[in-house]
Scaffold this motif. Structure first.
Motif, mmCIF file in Angstrom:
data_model
loop_
_atom_site.group_PDB
_atom_site.id
_atom_site.type_symbol
_atom_site.label_atom_id
_atom_site.label_comp_id
_atom_site.label_asym_id
_atom_site.label_seq_id
_atom_site.Cartn_x
_atom_site.Cartn_y
_atom_site.Cartn_z
ATOM 1 N N HIS A 31 102.272 72.374 43.613
ATOM 2 C CA HIS A 31 103.342 72.027 42.661
ATOM 3 C C HIS A 31 104.271 70.965 43.260
ATOM 4 O O HIS A 31 104.650 70.003 42.582
ATOM 5 C CB HIS A 31 104.170 73.253 42.280
ATOM 6 C CG HIS A 31 103.471 74.227 41.393
ATOM 7 N ND1 HIS A 31 102.913 73.882 40.181
ATOM 8 C CD2 HIS A 31 103.243 75.548 41.536
ATOM 9 C CE1 HIS A 31 102.368 74.943 39.621
ATOM 10 N NE2 HIS A 31 102.556 75.969 40.428
ATOM 11 N N GLN A 34 102.556 67.624 43.336
ATOM 12 C CA GLN A 34 102.479 67.053 41.986
ATOM 13 C C GLN A 34 103.819 66.453 41.578
ATOM 14 O O GLN A 34 103.882 65.364 41.016
ATOM 15 C CB GLN A 34 102.061 68.133 40.997
ATOM 16 C CG GLN A 34 101.889 67.634 39.583
ATOM 17 C CD GLN A 34 101.434 68.741 38.653
ATOM 18 O OE1 GLN A 34 101.210 69.880 39.046
ATOM 19 N NE2 GLN A 34 101.308 68.407 37.391
ATOM 20 N N GLU A 35 104.904 67.150 41.868
ATOM 21 C CA GLU A 35 106.236 66.657 41.500
ATOM 22 C C GLU A 35 106.640 65.438 42.317
ATOM 23 O O GLU A 35 107.316 64.549 41.823
ATOM 24 C CB GLU A 35 107.281 67.762 41.647
ATOM 25 C CG GLU A 35 107.181 68.835 40.586
ATOM 26 C CD GLU A 35 107.343 68.276 39.173
ATOM 27 O OE1 GLU A 35 108.270 67.472 38.941
ATOM 28 O OE2 GLU A 35 106.527 68.635 38.307
#
Length: 80
Positions: A31, A34-35
């Motif tokens: 996560h 991805q951010e």
């Protein structure tokens, strides 16, 4: 100093989420990647999150310990 406190509280919240099985360390790492977007060797993400993730073995607690230490060290070097 306020930014350091905010970062520390955020890391604690993420650690709580892992302890409560909301997601795993691996899922958290994905996560965050991805951010962040494209990570480049030597950038802030590489120096903190990637380095902490590489240092863990089977113990997830180590990830957060390394993340705190690396973040604190980088914050100190920015202040000097």
């Amino acid at each position: 100093m306020e930014a350091t406190d905010d970062i520390s509280y955020c890391i604690a919240d993420l650690e709580d989420a892992v302890e409560k099985n909301i997601f795993t360390i691996e899922q958290l790492y994905q996560h965050l990647r991805q951010e962040w977007g494209e990570a480049i060797t030597g950038d802030l993400f590489d120096k903190t999150v990637v380095s902490a993730f590489r240092k863990i073995d089977s113990g997830g607690d180590q990830f957060f310990m390394y993340l705190r230490v690396l973040t604190a060290l980088l914050n100190r070097s920015d202040l000097e």
